[in-house]
Motif scaffolding. Sequence first.
Motif, PDB file in Angstrom:
ATOM      1  N   HIS A  88       0.828  -1.198   0.000  1.00  0.00           N
ATOM      2  CA  HIS A  88       0.000   0.000   0.000  1.00  0.00           C
ATOM      3  C   HIS A  88       0.864   1.250   0.000  1.00  0.00           C
ATOM      4  N   GLN A 146      -9.879   2.330   2.347  1.00  0.00           N
ATOM      5  CA  GLN A 146      -9.436   1.269   3.243  1.00  0.00           C
ATOM      6  C   GLN A 146     -10.416   0.102   3.260  1.00  0.00           C
ATOM      7  N   SER A 163      -9.015  -2.435   0.725  1.00  0.00           N
ATOM      8  CA  SER A 163      -7.869  -3.220   1.181  1.00  0.00           C
ATOM      9  C   SER A 163      -8.278  -4.225   2.244  1.00  0.00           C
ATOM     10  N   SER A 204      -3.040  -1.368  -2.202  1.00  0.00           N
ATOM     11  CA  SER A 204      -4.145  -2.296  -1.927  1.00  0.00           C
ATOM     12  C   SER A 204      -5.449  -1.560  -1.691  1.00  0.00           C
ATOM     13  N   HIS A 205      -5.367  -0.253  -1.389  1.00  0.00           N
ATOM     14  CA  HIS A 205      -6.575   0.553  -1.212  1.00  0.00           C
ATOM     15  C   HIS A 205      -7.288   0.824  -2.539  1.00  0.00           C
TER      16      HIS A 205
END
Length: 301
Positions: free
Chosen positions: A119, A175, A178, A218-219
């Motif tokens: 991330h 978030q 993720s 990853s977000h």
Amino acid sequence: MAIQIRPQFHPITPFIGAEVDGIDLREPLAPEQIAAIDDAMDRYAVLVFHDQPLTNDQHLAFTRSLGPIETSTGNKLRKPEDIRLPTTFADVSNLDGNNKPYARNDRKRLFAIGNRLWHSDSSFKAIPAKYSLLRALSVPSKGGNTEFAHMGAAYEALDDATKALIEPLICEHSQMFSRDLIGFRDFSADERERFKPVLQRLVRTLPRTGRKSVYLSSHAGTIIGWEMPEARLLLRDLTEHATQREFVYSHKWRVNDLVMWDNRQTMHRGRPFPADEARDVRRTTLAGHAPTVEQPIAVAA
């Protein structure tokens, strides 16, 4: 002693990281030292300062000497009784308000281990972060390394057709995306509102150097105008490309290390460590200058 920048050149990972010597971060920095740090960040993306026994105030003063800070509000699940640090710090330890490791099944721990995914800090904010500065007060007996991937080098290794494909693309970051990847979906209505997606360009350009990087995290959960399956597959393919060994530096922490990295041209991830051992690391964050895409900017309460 003048500041010294020693690149961490290695035959497998030549693109990223340098160690900085000849500087005591407890003391005010001269303008030429600040300029040297900024130049080194543009070139190496990750800087390591060993043996820096800072207080929180000294850590914060060093950060502020580099620019305005980003406060840590609204993006954690800690309850008031678990808050150990002021909002000028992000508490990325595994410790509760009594300085004890969270239980393995604690909701706050399960949310936090999402940081083991690749991330970029604050990519889930409309104005994403510039630099992060993480300091280690205690480290576990094994594990807990932080790995960094150089997204500028990864971009430059793409073929021309892929560069042309991704240049205009805009992603949504949250978030919630993720955490969904690790099966964490236990969000309240208030949290879902706080974590609603923001927009980020998939290709960023460093303003001082003009160097481009692929802005992954990853977000990032989808691409505007793309069907979800194709968007997720492209983002996965790009992440697999960008995290190949030749683009990655792994930092093994020592107490009193301070590591700073440029979120505009890196991704990072934490590695597992024994859940019952303390890993006390705390981060200050240098604020970004502007959104990557024009959009409403949330104002912290």
